[in-house]
Design an enzyme around this catalytic site. Structure first.
Site, PDB file in Angstrom:
ATOM      1  N   MET A  29       2.880  -8.123   6.675  1.00 31.48           N
ATOM      2  CA  MET A  29       3.924  -7.594   7.551  1.00 31.48           C
ATOM      3  C   MET A  29       4.159  -6.118   7.261  1.00 31.48           C
ATOM      4  O   MET A  29       5.204  -5.555   7.624  1.00 31.48           O
ATOM      5  CB  MET A  29       5.221  -8.392   7.392  1.00 31.48           C
ATOM      6  CG  MET A  29       5.106  -9.814   7.894  1.00 31.48           C
ATOM      7  SD  MET A  29       6.685 -10.572   8.355  1.00 31.48           S
ATOM      8  CE  MET A  29       7.549 -10.494   6.787  1.00 31.48           C
ATOM      9  N   GLY A  30       3.179  -5.479   6.607  1.00 32.83           N
ATOM     10  CA  GLY A  30       3.298  -4.058   6.337  1.00 32.83           C
ATOM     11  C   GLY A  30       4.161  -3.761   5.130  1.00 32.83           C
ATOM     12  O   GLY A  30       4.405  -4.627   4.296  1.00 32.83           O
ATOM     13  N   HIS A  33       2.091  -2.685  -0.744  1.00 32.50           N
ATOM     14  CA  HIS A  33       2.170  -2.317  -2.153  1.00 32.50           C
ATOM     15  C   HIS A  33       0.864  -2.739  -2.826  1.00 32.50           C
ATOM     16  O   HIS A  33      -0.075  -3.214  -2.152  1.00 32.50           O
ATOM     17  CB  HIS A  33       3.387  -2.967  -2.816  1.00 32.50           C
ATOM     18  CG  HIS A  33       3.496  -4.454  -2.572  1.00 32.50           C
ATOM     19  ND1 HIS A  33       2.625  -5.369  -3.127  1.00 32.50           N
ATOM     20  CD2 HIS A  33       4.366  -5.178  -1.814  1.00 32.50           C
ATOM     21  CE1 HIS A  33       2.953  -6.584  -2.742  1.00 32.50           C
ATOM     22  NE2 HIS A  33       4.005  -6.496  -1.939  1.00 32.50           N
ATOM     23  N   HIS A  36      -0.687  -6.192  -2.025  1.00 34.74           N
ATOM     24  CA  HIS A  36      -1.451  -6.273  -0.780  1.00 34.74           C
ATOM     25  C   HIS A  36      -2.835  -5.646  -0.940  1.00 34.74           C
ATOM     26  O   HIS A  36      -3.848  -6.184  -0.462  1.00 34.74           O
ATOM     27  CB  HIS A  36      -0.727  -5.534   0.353  1.00 34.74           C
ATOM     28  CG  HIS A  36       0.566  -6.154   0.765  1.00 34.74           C
ATOM     29  ND1 HIS A  36       1.777  -5.532   0.581  1.00 34.74           N
ATOM     30  CD2 HIS A  36       0.845  -7.337   1.368  1.00 34.74           C
ATOM     31  CE1 HIS A  36       2.742  -6.287   1.062  1.00 34.74           C
ATOM     32  NE2 HIS A  36       2.213  -7.388   1.541  1.00 34.74           N
ATOM     33  N   ASP A  76       1.665   5.061   6.694  1.00 41.01           N
ATOM     34  CA  ASP A  76       1.390   5.004   5.255  1.00 41.01           C
ATOM     35  C   ASP A  76       0.558   3.771   4.922  1.00 41.01           C
ATOM     36  O   ASP A  76      -0.364   3.834   4.096  1.00 41.01           O
ATOM     37  CB  ASP A  76       2.699   4.995   4.478  1.00 41.01           C
ATOM     38  CG  ASP A  76       2.466   4.937   2.967  1.00 41.01           C
ATOM     39  OD1 ASP A  76       1.903   5.907   2.417  1.00 41.01           O
ATOM     40  OD2 ASP A  76       2.830   3.919   2.347  1.00 41.01           O
ATOM     41  N   ASP A  77       0.866   2.652   5.551  1.00 40.96           N
ATOM     42  CA  ASP A  77       0.100   1.422   5.315  1.00 40.96           C
ATOM     43  C   ASP A  77      -1.371   1.615   5.666  1.00 40.96           C
ATOM     44  O   ASP A  77      -2.268   1.209   4.918  1.00 40.96           O
ATOM     45  CB  ASP A  77       0.669   0.281   6.160  1.00 40.96           C
ATOM     46  CG  ASP A  77       2.054  -0.155   5.722  1.00 40.96           C
ATOM     47  OD1 ASP A  77       2.431   0.146   4.571  1.00 40.96           O
ATOM     48  OD2 ASP A  77       2.749  -0.791   6.533  1.00 40.96           O
ATOM     49  N   GLN A  80      -3.204   3.627   3.072  1.00 36.32           N
ATOM     50  CA  GLN A  80      -3.472   2.835   1.875  1.00 36.32           C
ATOM     51  C   GLN A  80      -4.640   1.870   2.099  1.00 36.32           C
ATOM     52  O   GLN A  80      -5.506   1.711   1.223  1.00 36.32           O
ATOM     53  CB  GLN A  80      -2.229   2.054   1.463  1.00 36.32           C
ATOM     54  CG  GLN A  80      -1.082   2.911   0.953  1.00 36.32           C
ATOM     55  CD  GLN A  80      -0.010   2.051   0.331  1.00 36.32           C
ATOM     56  OE1 GLN A  80      -0.214   1.419  -0.709  1.00 36.32           O
ATOM     57  NE2 GLN A  80       1.146   1.996   0.981  1.00 36.32           N
ATOM     58  N   LYS A 148       2.738 -15.072  -4.793  1.00 31.45           N
ATOM     59  CA  LYS A 148       4.187 -14.890  -4.814  1.00 31.45           C
ATOM     60  C   LYS A 148       4.856 -15.760  -3.760  1.00 31.45           C
ATOM     61  O   LYS A 148       5.926 -16.312  -3.983  1.00 31.45           O
ATOM     62  CB  LYS A 148       4.568 -13.426  -4.599  1.00 31.45           C
ATOM     63  CG  LYS A 148       6.066 -13.163  -4.776  1.00 31.45           C
ATOM     64  CD  LYS A 148       6.439 -11.740  -4.476  1.00 31.45           C
ATOM     65  CE  LYS A 148       6.450 -11.477  -2.983  1.00 31.45           C
ATOM     66  NZ  LYS A 148       7.559 -12.220  -2.295  1.00 31.45           N
ATOM     67  N   ILE A 175       0.886  -9.827  -8.402  1.00 37.41           N
ATOM     68  CA  ILE A 175       0.789  -8.522  -9.049  1.00 37.41           C
ATOM     69  C   ILE A 175       2.212  -8.082  -9.382  1.00 37.41           C
ATOM     70  O   ILE A 175       3.090  -8.090  -8.520  1.00 37.41           O
ATOM     71  CB  ILE A 175       0.106  -7.487  -8.135  1.00 37.41           C
ATOM     72  CG1 ILE A 175      -1.273  -8.002  -7.695  1.00 37.41           C
ATOM     73  CG2 ILE A 175      -0.019  -6.145  -8.845  1.00 37.41           C
ATOM     74  CD1 ILE A 175      -2.254  -8.242  -8.830  1.00 37.41           C
ATOM     75  N   MET A 183       5.756  -7.717  -7.246  1.00 37.08           N
ATOM     76  CA  MET A 183       5.724  -6.726  -6.178  1.00 37.08           C
ATOM     77  C   MET A 183       6.010  -7.388  -4.842  1.00 37.08           C
ATOM     78  O   MET A 183       5.483  -8.455  -4.524  1.00 37.08           O
ATOM     79  CB  MET A 183       4.377  -6.020  -6.154  1.00 37.08           C
ATOM     80  CG  MET A 183       4.175  -5.118  -7.356  1.00 37.08           C
ATOM     81  SD  MET A 183       2.698  -4.087  -7.201  1.00 37.08           S
ATOM     82  CE  MET A 183       2.852  -3.101  -8.698  1.00 37.08           C
ATOM     83  N   SER A 184       6.877  -6.744  -4.072  1.00 38.11           N
ATOM     84  CA  SER A 184       7.297  -7.276  -2.783  1.00 38.11           C
ATOM     85  C   SER A 184       7.726  -6.117  -1.897  1.00 38.11           C
ATOM     86  O   SER A 184       8.308  -5.136  -2.381  1.00 38.11           O
ATOM     87  CB  SER A 184       8.472  -8.246  -2.960  1.00 38.11           C
ATOM     88  OG  SER A 184       9.049  -8.582  -1.718  1.00 38.11           O
ATOM     89  N   SER A 185       7.476  -6.246  -0.613  1.00 39.68           N
ATOM     90  CA  SER A 185       7.920  -5.207   0.325  1.00 39.68           C
ATOM     91  C   SER A 185       9.433  -5.063   0.300  1.00 39.68           C
ATOM     92  O   SER A 185       9.970  -3.970   0.495  1.00 39.68           O
ATOM     93  CB  SER A 185       7.447  -5.552   1.743  1.00 39.68           C
ATOM     94  OG  SER A 185       6.037  -5.630   1.793  1.00 39.68           O
ATOM     95  N   ARG A 186      10.139  -6.151   0.053  1.00 42.92           N
ATOM     96  CA  ARG A 186      11.603  -6.108   0.033  1.00 42.92           C
ATOM     97  C   ARG A 186      12.151  -5.340  -1.171  1.00 42.92           C
ATOM     98  O   ARG A 186      13.329  -4.978  -1.182  1.00 42.92           O
ATOM     99  CB  ARG A 186      12.173  -7.515   0.066  1.00 42.92           C
ATOM    100  CG  ARG A 186      12.032  -8.201   1.428  1.00 42.92           C
ATOM    101  CD  ARG A 186      12.659  -9.581   1.431  1.00 42.92           C
ATOM    102  NE  ARG A 186      12.718 -10.146   2.772  1.00 42.92           N
ATOM    103  CZ  ARG A 186      11.718 -10.784   3.365  1.00 42.92           C
ATOM    104  NH1 ARG A 186      10.569 -10.908   2.722  1.00 42.92           N
ATOM    105  NH2 ARG A 186      11.845 -11.275   4.582  1.00 42.92           N
TER     106      ARG A 186
END
Length: 279
Positions: A29-30, A33, A36, A76-77, A80, A148, A175, A183-186
């Site tokens: 979902m973008g 990090h 991903h 940015d995604d 990466q 996760k 990770i 690690m999480s987008s939130r």
């Protein structure tokens, strides 16, 4: 790296390649990090072509505020993804994925009754719909998901089995940041102070793991974790469950190596965090 926003263009690109190339899909979902990017690197090692999807799927959100706050960082995604050798990105609009409001409902049985299924009604229906659509659109050989979201992995496994998708599901390890936070987008929505406190989730998981290895009962372990979070008023523990790592159903005792999962969800400020430890 190729970028696609329509289903038609993506299908036309991959159509002549499927007979001679294996395809790895990394659904996201973008707000990417390192976790991903590790999925993409794993897919890169095992397939001829790698495609990542970036789509904030509204159907899987049961909290409108959570949907509104979800970070969106498409440019940015893409940078990466290109840096780790992703071949293509599929970033459709909501209208492209759902020309009409979907009426199909998927029920994942007992997976809907525990943990994320219990606390986020309708969530896994949304996950199942978007993953099924991506499998149909991309037709990958393998799909890569992070541990996760362990219960989500179980849902996708059920989806593949029950609908006979010819897709190999690859579960990849969590990770973590240096202090242990998954690690999480939130995590982007945490304040600086909350980010310093957030590794307490991993601390709680490790405490529970150690207590189980020492022979404490599951009831005793849950009580210890409740006490742990009660002494940390910035957290609100939503659940802690010791479950079968494949079925996600609660267990009364530790199973064979690799089959037991300690799973938790907690609110820290306005952010809901989940984590797990499989042992």
């Amino acid at each position: 790296m190729n970028r696609f926003t329509t289903i038609t263009d993506l299908r036309q690109y991959f159509l002549p390649l499927r007979s001679t190339h294996t395809i790895g899909l990394v659904p996201t979902m973008g707000a990417l990090h390192k976790g991903h990017l590790q999925l993409v690197e794993n897919a890169r090692q095992e397939n001829d072509l790698v495609i990542a999807s970036i789509f904030v799927n509204p159907v899987q959100f049961n909290n409108p505020d959570d949907l509104a706050r979800y970070p969106r960082t498409l440019e940015d995604d893409c940078q990466q993804l290109e840096s780790v050798g992703c071949d293509a990105v599929f970033a459709p609009s909501v209208d492209e994925m759902y020309p009409e409001q979907p009426t199909l409902r998927l029920n994942f049985g007992e997976l809907e009754t525990v943990m994320e299924g219990a606390f986020r009604p309708g969530h896994f229906n949304g996950v199942g719909l978007v993953v099924a659509k991506l499998f149909n659109i991309v037709q990958p050989n393998r799909a890569y998901f992070g541990q996760k979201d362990l219960q989500q992995v179980a849902v996708v496994r059920r989806l593949i089995r029950d609908l006979s998708f010819p897709v190999e599901l690859v579960r990849c390890p969590i990770i973590r940041e240096t202090a242990g936070l998954a690690m999480s987008s939130r995590n982007r929505n945490l304040t600086a102070d909350e980010r310093n406190q957030a590794p307490a989730l991993f601390e709680a998981l490790n405490m529970a793991h150690d207590l189980l290895r020492e022979g404490e009962s599951i009831v005793q372990v849950k009580a210890a974790v409740d006490s742990f979070f009660n002494s940390r008023p910035h957290f609100r523990l939503e659940y802690l469950e010791i479950a079968n790592a494949d079925t996600m159903q609660p267990v009364d005792e530790v199973l064979a190596p690799g089959q037991t999962a300690i799973c938790l969800a907690a609110h820290l400020g306005k952010v809901r965090l989940i984590d797990n430890l499989v042992f």
